[in-house]
Design a protein around this motif. Sequence first.
Motif, PDB file in Angstrom:
ATOM      1  N   GLU A 101       0.604  -0.998  -0.218  1.00 32.87           N
ATOM      2  CA  GLU A 101       0.011  -0.043   0.195  1.00 32.87           C
ATOM      3  C   GLU A 101       0.807   1.331  -0.179  1.00 32.87           C
ATOM      4  O   GLU A 101       0.538   2.220  -0.779  1.00 32.87           O
ATOM      5  CB  GLU A 101      -0.680  -0.162   1.017  1.00 32.87           C
ATOM      6  N   CYS A 102       2.187   1.025   0.652  1.00 36.43           N
ATOM      7  CA  CYS A 102       2.915   2.505   0.537  1.00 36.43           C
ATOM      8  C   CYS A 102       3.401   2.732  -0.899  1.00 36.43           C
ATOM      9  O   CYS A 102       3.327   4.108  -0.937  1.00 36.43           O
ATOM     10  CB  CYS A 102       3.723   2.627   1.327  1.00 36.43           C
ATOM     11  N   PHE A 103       3.809   1.472  -1.355  1.00 34.82           N
ATOM     12  CA  PHE A 103       4.127   1.825  -3.163  1.00 34.82           C
ATOM     13  C   PHE A 103       2.621   2.091  -3.827  1.00 34.82           C
ATOM     14  O   PHE A 103       3.024   3.402  -4.736  1.00 34.82           O
ATOM     15  CB  PHE A 103       4.478   0.765  -3.743  1.00 34.82           C
ATOM     16  N   THR A 104       1.704   1.468  -3.057  1.00 30.90           N
ATOM     17  CA  THR A 104       0.580   2.099  -4.763  1.00 30.90           C
ATOM     18  C   THR A 104       0.194   3.296  -3.939  1.00 30.90           C
ATOM     19  O   THR A 104      -0.038   4.479  -4.984  1.00 30.90           O
ATOM     20  CB  THR A 104      -0.599   0.964  -3.663  1.00 30.90           C
ATOM     21  N   PHE A 105       0.006   3.991  -2.855  1.00 36.49           N
ATOM     22  CA  PHE A 105      -0.379   5.613  -2.637  1.00 36.49           C
ATOM     23  C   PHE A 105       0.524   6.222  -2.870  1.00 36.49           C
ATOM     24  O   PHE A 105       0.140   7.394  -3.237  1.00 36.49           O
ATOM     25  CB  PHE A 105      -0.991   5.358  -1.177  1.00 36.49           C
ATOM     26  N   ALA A 106       1.959   5.892  -3.122  1.00 37.93           N
ATOM     27  CA  ALA A 106       3.041   6.888  -3.581  1.00 37.93           C
ATOM     28  C   ALA A 106       2.356   7.287  -4.841  1.00 37.93           C
ATOM     29  O   ALA A 106       2.619   7.992  -5.583  1.00 37.93           O
ATOM     30  CB  ALA A 106       4.051   6.516  -2.926  1.00 37.93           C
ATOM     31  N   ALA A 107       2.307   5.964  -5.695  1.00 36.54           N
ATOM     32  CA  ALA A 107       1.777   6.344  -7.152  1.00 36.54           C
ATOM     33  C   ALA A 107       0.665   5.884  -7.796  1.00 36.54           C
ATOM     34  O   ALA A 107       0.747   7.113  -9.029  1.00 36.54           O
ATOM     35  CB  ALA A 107       2.760   4.773  -7.322  1.00 36.54           C
ATOM     36  N   MET A 108      -0.335   6.573  -7.104  1.00 31.70           N
ATOM     37  CA  MET A 108      -1.687   6.703  -7.653  1.00 31.70           C
ATOM     38  C   MET A 108      -2.351   7.590  -7.932  1.00 31.70           C
ATOM     39  O   MET A 108      -1.207   8.787  -7.251  1.00 31.70           O
ATOM     40  CB  MET A 108      -2.549   6.060  -6.921  1.00 31.70           C
ATOM     41  N   SER A 109      -2.667   8.215  -9.057  1.00 27.88           N
ATOM     42  CA  SER A 109      -2.875   9.570  -9.411  1.00 27.88           C
ATOM     43  C   SER A 109      -4.084  10.161  -8.368  1.00 27.88           C
ATOM     44  O   SER A 109      -4.487   9.136  -7.992  1.00 27.88           O
ATOM     45  CB  SER A 109      -3.306   9.439 -10.847  1.00 27.88           C
ATOM     46  N   LYS A 110      -4.736  10.894  -8.660  1.00 30.67           N
ATOM     47  CA  LYS A 110      -6.246  11.672  -7.585  1.00 30.67           C
ATOM     48  C   LYS A 110      -7.335  10.660  -8.536  1.00 30.67           C
ATOM     49  O   LYS A 110      -7.745   9.887  -7.568  1.00 30.67           O
ATOM     50  CB  LYS A 110      -5.705  12.931  -7.857  1.00 30.67           C
ATOM     51  N   GLU A 111      -7.217  10.364  -9.393  1.00 23.75           N
ATOM     52  CA  GLU A 111      -8.305   9.719  -9.955  1.00 23.75           C
ATOM     53  C   GLU A 111      -8.129   8.266  -9.094  1.00 23.75           C
ATOM     54  O   GLU A 111      -9.517   7.876  -9.196  1.00 23.75           O
ATOM     55  CB  GLU A 111      -8.285   9.766 -11.516  1.00 23.75           C
ATOM     56  N   GLU A 112      -7.008   6.997  -9.405  1.00 21.01           N
ATOM     57  CA  GLU A 112      -7.053   6.404  -8.872  1.00 21.01           C
ATOM     58  C   GLU A 112      -7.760   6.451  -7.926  1.00 21.01           C
ATOM     59  O   GLU A 112      -8.154   5.701  -7.496  1.00 21.01           O
ATOM     60  CB  GLU A 112      -5.861   5.569  -9.641  1.00 21.01           C
ATOM     61  N   VAL A 113      -7.074   6.900  -6.701  1.00 12.04           N
ATOM     62  CA  VAL A 113      -7.001   7.435  -5.455  1.00 12.04           C
ATOM     63  C   VAL A 113      -8.835   7.454  -4.957  1.00 12.04           C
ATOM     64  O   VAL A 113      -9.283   6.890  -4.132  1.00 12.04           O
ATOM     65  CB  VAL A 113      -6.830   8.421  -4.428  1.00 12.04           C
ATOM     66  N   GLU A 114      -9.145   8.146  -5.990  1.00 12.12           N
ATOM     67  CA  GLU A 114     -10.636   8.090  -5.851  1.00 12.12           C
ATOM     68  C   GLU A 114     -11.781   7.151  -6.126  1.00 12.12           C
ATOM     69  O   GLU A 114     -12.583   6.620  -5.487  1.00 12.12           O
ATOM     70  CB  GLU A 114     -11.484   9.512  -7.202  1.00 12.12           C
ATOM     71  N   ARG A 115     -10.624   6.298  -7.270  1.00  9.42           N
ATOM     72  CA  ARG A 115     -11.736   5.296  -7.342  1.00  9.42           C
ATOM     73  C   ARG A 115     -11.383   3.866  -6.047  1.00  9.42           C
ATOM     74  O   ARG A 115     -12.190   2.859  -6.057  1.00  9.42           O
ATOM     75  CB  ARG A 115     -10.687   4.283  -8.634  1.00  9.42           C
ATOM     76  N   TYR A 116      -9.809   3.802  -6.165  1.00  8.42           N
ATOM     77  CA  TYR A 116      -9.551   3.085  -4.892  1.00  8.42           C
ATOM     78  C   TYR A 116     -10.739   3.734  -3.390  1.00  8.42           C
ATOM     79  O   TYR A 116     -11.452   2.866  -2.640  1.00  8.42           O
ATOM     80  CB  TYR A 116      -8.449   3.180  -4.351  1.00  8.42           C
ATOM     81  N   ASN A 117     -11.412   4.694  -3.359  1.00  9.96           N
ATOM     82  CA  ASN A 117     -11.549   4.959  -1.943  1.00  9.96           C
ATOM     83  C   ASN A 117     -13.228   4.227  -2.357  1.00  9.96           C
ATOM     84  O   ASN A 117     -13.760   3.901  -1.399  1.00  9.96           O
ATOM     85  CB  ASN A 117     -12.564   6.294  -2.300  1.00  9.96           C
ATOM     86  N   VAL A 118     -13.924   4.257  -3.449  1.00  7.46           N
ATOM     87  CA  VAL A 118     -15.572   3.204  -3.802  1.00  7.46           C
ATOM     88  C   VAL A 118     -14.570   1.259  -3.143  1.00  7.46           C
ATOM     89  O   VAL A 118     -15.781   1.522  -2.506  1.00  7.46           O
ATOM     90  CB  VAL A 118     -15.216   3.662  -4.958  1.00  7.46           C
ATOM     91  N   ALA A 119     -14.190   1.468  -3.287  1.00  7.57           N
ATOM     92  CA  ALA A 119     -13.965  -0.174  -3.056  1.00  7.57           C
ATOM     93  C   ALA A 119     -13.106  -0.128  -1.895  1.00  7.57           C
ATOM     94  O   ALA A 119     -13.698  -1.292  -1.240  1.00  7.57           O
ATOM     95  CB  ALA A 119     -12.405  -0.726  -4.305  1.00  7.57           C
ATOM     96  N   MET A 120     -12.671   0.277  -1.216  1.00  5.59           N
ATOM     97  CA  MET A 120     -12.230   0.759   0.574  1.00  5.59           C
ATOM     98  C   MET A 120     -13.983   0.750   1.398  1.00  5.59           C
ATOM     99  O   MET A 120     -14.153   0.539   2.269  1.00  5.59           O
ATOM    100  CB  MET A 120     -12.017   2.553   0.883  1.00  5.59           C
TER     101      MET A 120
END
Length: 486
Positions: free
Chosen positions: A335-354
């Motif tokens: 997750e530390c790698f994923t959150f460092a590499a994600m774009s803002k849009e990808e973070v938003e999509r991940y929020n739905v999964a969360m």
Amino acid sequence: MTLLYSTVVFLSREAFRRACLSGGTEQNWRQIINLLWLTGAMELVFQHFCPPSRLSAPDSHSVPHYAPAVGLFGLAALQELLAEPLWVLAQAHMFVRLKVVAESLAMVARCALTAVLLLSAPQLGLYIFCAAQLVYTGTLVLCYAVYFLHFLGSAEAKRMCFPLHRAGELLPSTLNGEPAVNQKLARLTWSFFKQSFLKQILTEGERYVMTFLNVLSFGDQGVYDIVNNLGSMVARFVFLPIEESFYIFFAKVLERGQKVRDQRQDNVAMAAEVLECLLKLVLVIGLIITVFGYSYSDLALDIYGGSLLSSGTGPSLLRCYSFYVLLLAVNGVTECFTFAAMSKEEVERYNVAMLALSVSFLVLSYFLTWWQGSVGFVLANCLNMALRIVHSLLYIRRYFEGSPWAPLNGLLPSPLLLFALGLSGVISCLSEATFCCDRGWLFRLVHVAVGAGCLLGVLASVLLSETRLVRFLHAQLLSRYTKKET
């Protein structure tokens, strides 16, 4: 009260930390300082609306001073957040020693005050823990404030080209011709805030279920808390510092939201190599804890709390938690790698999964606890963590797809290591059945000696078969020693 404290502090600062550490040191730090001071306002809002401050209040005769104690814990949370701009500055500029010294001094001060007051004035009750928490946060703020007041304007700061020069620049201020806050960074903070809200549910969800639904007795909750504190020691003292430090590393090396081919290839190669070695490191540590935790949970709890802990569900709970630590370790790095590499849009999509994960986790916690007692909480956490790992692994695989790097190979231990772990697990189980834990201290020591021998065999297999990991650790230790000498 500790649930209130952890909830308020995490929600108030986590999103700001993630966003403000994403761009490295080449940013407008006056705008970032202005943004970080909003953490205090966030704390006041959460302190007012956070459910733990409003529910589950005990009887005032059996637990006096509860209401003022809740207020004092909220004050401690606000006090800790006063150091947040300084903490982010220190992390972004790799002032690692400052963080270690400040947190160590604060911890020692809290523990010492708690012990003295418990022995000398136990009638103070909850006020003891309030005073200790206030001293802890006050020491943190004082350490950071004293350091930066001394550091700003010094020759070392000028040599580093530190972006701030006066103590007044650490306070909120208006900027001539520029907005007070970077709007792009503010939007990224909002995205991370929605994620941190859901992450808090996934992290502390079992405590909310225990607090609001009363699925466990207070005795079972006490045993669960003890096992949780023991089991999470490695996660707090080993895995969490790794996650925090290397999130900053990945955020500096990688360009958020950019494909691998559009970035500097030497930076991507370095990030891929570090990620692979980190995955191998936490995997080895997690596997060792899982294998030996199964055979030594009973002994550990018996030594720590006697038959009160070792005769009930405690050993089974700690065995399950040992496997959960393995999942925690892998998830922290991915997750530390994923959150460092994600774009803002990808973070938003991940929020739905969360959001889906949060709802399913709360439902699972309730039903698994009804079925398996306190062990059900750990099982629900394991399922939740496994799903988060799968999501991160899929992201990392897509990220490096078509490139010459395959950092996920770090999750493949060598056959020699697997053999050593399997043999150690069998020998440890036989030793537990033969020597532990109701046959006296001599047999317990024999059981410990058997485990120590097995552990040495596992470490030897690591040295022989995981040479790349050994070189990585040697390089890290050598670089730290060199910096210390210079």
